[in-house]
Design an enzyme around this catalytic site. Sequence first.
Site, short mmCIF file in Angstrom:
data_model
loop_
_atom_site.label_atom_id
_atom_site.label_comp_id
_atom_site.label_asym_id
_atom_site.label_seq_id
_atom_site.Cartn_x
_atom_site.Cartn_y
_atom_site.Cartn_z
N LYS A 152 -0.21 44.53 79.28
CA LYS A 152 -0.27 45.78 78.50
C LYS A 152 0.85 46.74 78.87
CE LYS A 152 -4.47 46.70 80.03
NZ LYS A 152 -4.72 45.51 80.85
N GLU A 179 -3.68 54.92 86.67
CA GLU A 179 -3.09 53.62 86.99
C GLU A 179 -2.32 53.74 88.31
OE1 GLU A 179 -3.29 50.51 84.77
OE2 GLU A 179 -5.06 51.72 84.47
N ARG A 180 -1.53 52.71 88.63
CA ARG A 180 -0.85 52.69 89.93
C ARG A 180 0.32 53.66 89.98
NH1 ARG A 180 -1.43 48.20 87.45
NH2 ARG A 180 -2.99 46.70 88.16
N1 LIG Z 1 6.40 39.87 78.34
C1 LIG Z 1 6.21 39.28 79.53
N2 LIG Z 1 7.01 38.27 79.93
C2 LIG Z 1 6.81 37.66 81.11
N3 LIG Z 1 5.83 37.99 81.98
C3 LIG Z 1 5.01 38.99 81.64
C4 LIG Z 1 5.15 39.68 80.40
N4 LIG Z 1 4.17 40.61 80.31
C5 LIG Z 1 3.48 40.50 81.45
N5 LIG Z 1 3.96 39.54 82.24
C6 LIG Z 1 3.43 39.15 83.57
O1 LIG Z 1 2.10 39.67 83.74
C7 LIG Z 1 2.06 40.61 84.80
C8 LIG Z 1 1.12 41.74 84.47
O2 LIG Z 1 1.62 42.52 83.42
P1 LIG Z 1 1.18 44.04 83.21
O3 LIG Z 1 1.28 44.80 84.47
O4 LIG Z 1 1.90 44.55 82.02
O5 LIG Z 1 -0.36 43.80 82.85
P2 LIG Z 1 -1.46 44.90 82.48
O6 LIG Z 1 -2.21 44.33 81.34
O7 LIG Z 1 -0.83 46.22 82.32
O8 LIG Z 1 -2.35 44.85 83.81
P3 LIG Z 1 -3.41 45.93 84.35
O9 LIG Z 1 -4.67 45.69 83.59
O10 LIG Z 1 -3.55 45.57 85.78
O11 LIG Z 1 -2.82 47.27 84.11
C9 LIG Z 1 3.50 41.05 84.99
O12 LIG Z 1 3.75 41.51 86.28
C10 LIG Z 1 4.26 39.78 84.67
O13 LIG Z 1 4.26 38.90 85.76
MG LIG Z 2 -1.10 48.02 83.33
#
Ligand SMILES: Nc1ncnc2c1ncn2[C@@H]1O[C@H](COP(=O)(O)OP(=O)(O)OP(=O)(O)O)[C@@H](O)[C@H]1O
Ligand SMILES: [Mg+2]
Length: 460
Positions: A152, A179-180
Amino acid sequence: MNGKITKFWSDVVEVEFNKNELPPLNTILTLHNNTTYLLVKRLIDYKTIRAIIIYLSKDISVGEEVINTGKSFMVPVGSESQNNIYNFEGKPLLKDRITNPKYVEMNSTINKTRILDSKIEIIETGIKAIDFFMPIIKGYKLGIFGGAGVGKTVLMKEIIFNVNKNSRSTSNIFIGSGERSREAIELFQELEESDLMKNSSMYISKMNESPGARMSIVPIGITAAEYLRDKEKKDVLLFIDNIYRYVQAENEVSASLGKKPSVGGYQSTLESDVANVQERLFKNKEAGITSFQTVFLPMDDISDPSAVAVFNHLDGNLVLSRAQTAKNIFPAFDPLASSSNSVDPKIIGKRHFDAIIEAKRILKTYKDLEDVILILGFDELDEESKKTVKKALQLENFFSQNFFMTEHFTKEKGSYVKLNDTVESVIRILNEEYINQSPEIFSYIGSNLNLPTDDELGLK
Ligand SMILES: Nc1ncnc2c1ncn2[C@@H]1O[C@H](COP(=O)(O)OP(=O)(O)OP(=O)(O)O)[C@@H](O)[C@H]1O
Ligand SMILES: [Mg+2]
């Protein structure tokens, strides 16, 4: 005007004032020389209120004097506030930077006269899945839904940078809600490197702050967005990561105030808590707030009551699914679970609209056939179904995309694909121009307009 603490428990403080001198709801009370903050949340009787703790600089005790500031949170607003990061107190975190913002009271900018403008302006993101399936229109509200770690934040950051490439004149507001802190710092550094901080301001409350602070940072940032839209007539791109943390913080506050929970353990005011922020985000004749909000899904559950409450207010619901990440498809966009009210021939034209309907039909048919393929095998399918499956796989791969935001760890160059190129690329896949080629050729390719078709390769 000042009061005295009579009781406190968990993060609630009861304060008595002189008769009829009660501060109204959402007033800030301070102690310890303006270093401890409380927020009035409940009026109990003619002389007693309950406040929640926003920030404690040291322990409090019964009998201590509390100062009624007579105001709510003060929010740094306007162009002068840009180029800095603020906390709930409205204090700039980059102290060496000279920013001289004007301050207004939180929520004093709420604009009830919503003059809707029917002019449609599409905002290109360069991200194929978004531009194709959920074209963003000025004033639109996009929710990015997904469970933990499905991408996300990465997707939201890609949107920030891509959209700013097209328009250097927009103002960005980023609200970091629960968030962090590492992520906020990284975002700041990236905005700074791209020279975008000068038209951006960030309002941050981290996950370790009190629920009162995490809950307030969203209306604080929205106040700043409304000020830019209505007073300075500027278009605003508003980014909120994560709106679920706002709902959760409201819930924690409601629980400490002793209110009974409702469905799924959420506060009984869930709907109005969400509506209170969402209804402030729109565009009018002069300028608009276009917003992008991440929505955390507890247990990956799209029917979680908090997700449903947010869902109802948005123009577009983009769902990221774990099944896609398992197939190494990023962004982990799930086209069948996602929806957008911009999918309308009057907005995007018939050619694009028809392509969306056809692409969704193919992906849906493939999904229905998946079980059959698993049991009987691909070869048992009839010719028509084989073609459908192949096109579906080609489409699925086509929507994978390398991001600029992930270059540092994927070591692949990011790609920006123009909306028209995306639509034309999809139409070629749907027209079976590559039906005799492997779906793999579409993985992370950008547009396929340079890819030789079956005809050009002499494949039958
Ligand atoms: N477009 C992308 N291409 C490659 N890897 C990705 C991509 N998007 C996410 N990732 C991988 O997934 C990990 C987590 O992504 P992100 O921090 O955006 O998740 P999130 O949904 O925001 O998590 P949270 O719920 O913890 O906030 C990234 O650190 C990366 O390793
Ligand atoms: Mg996130």
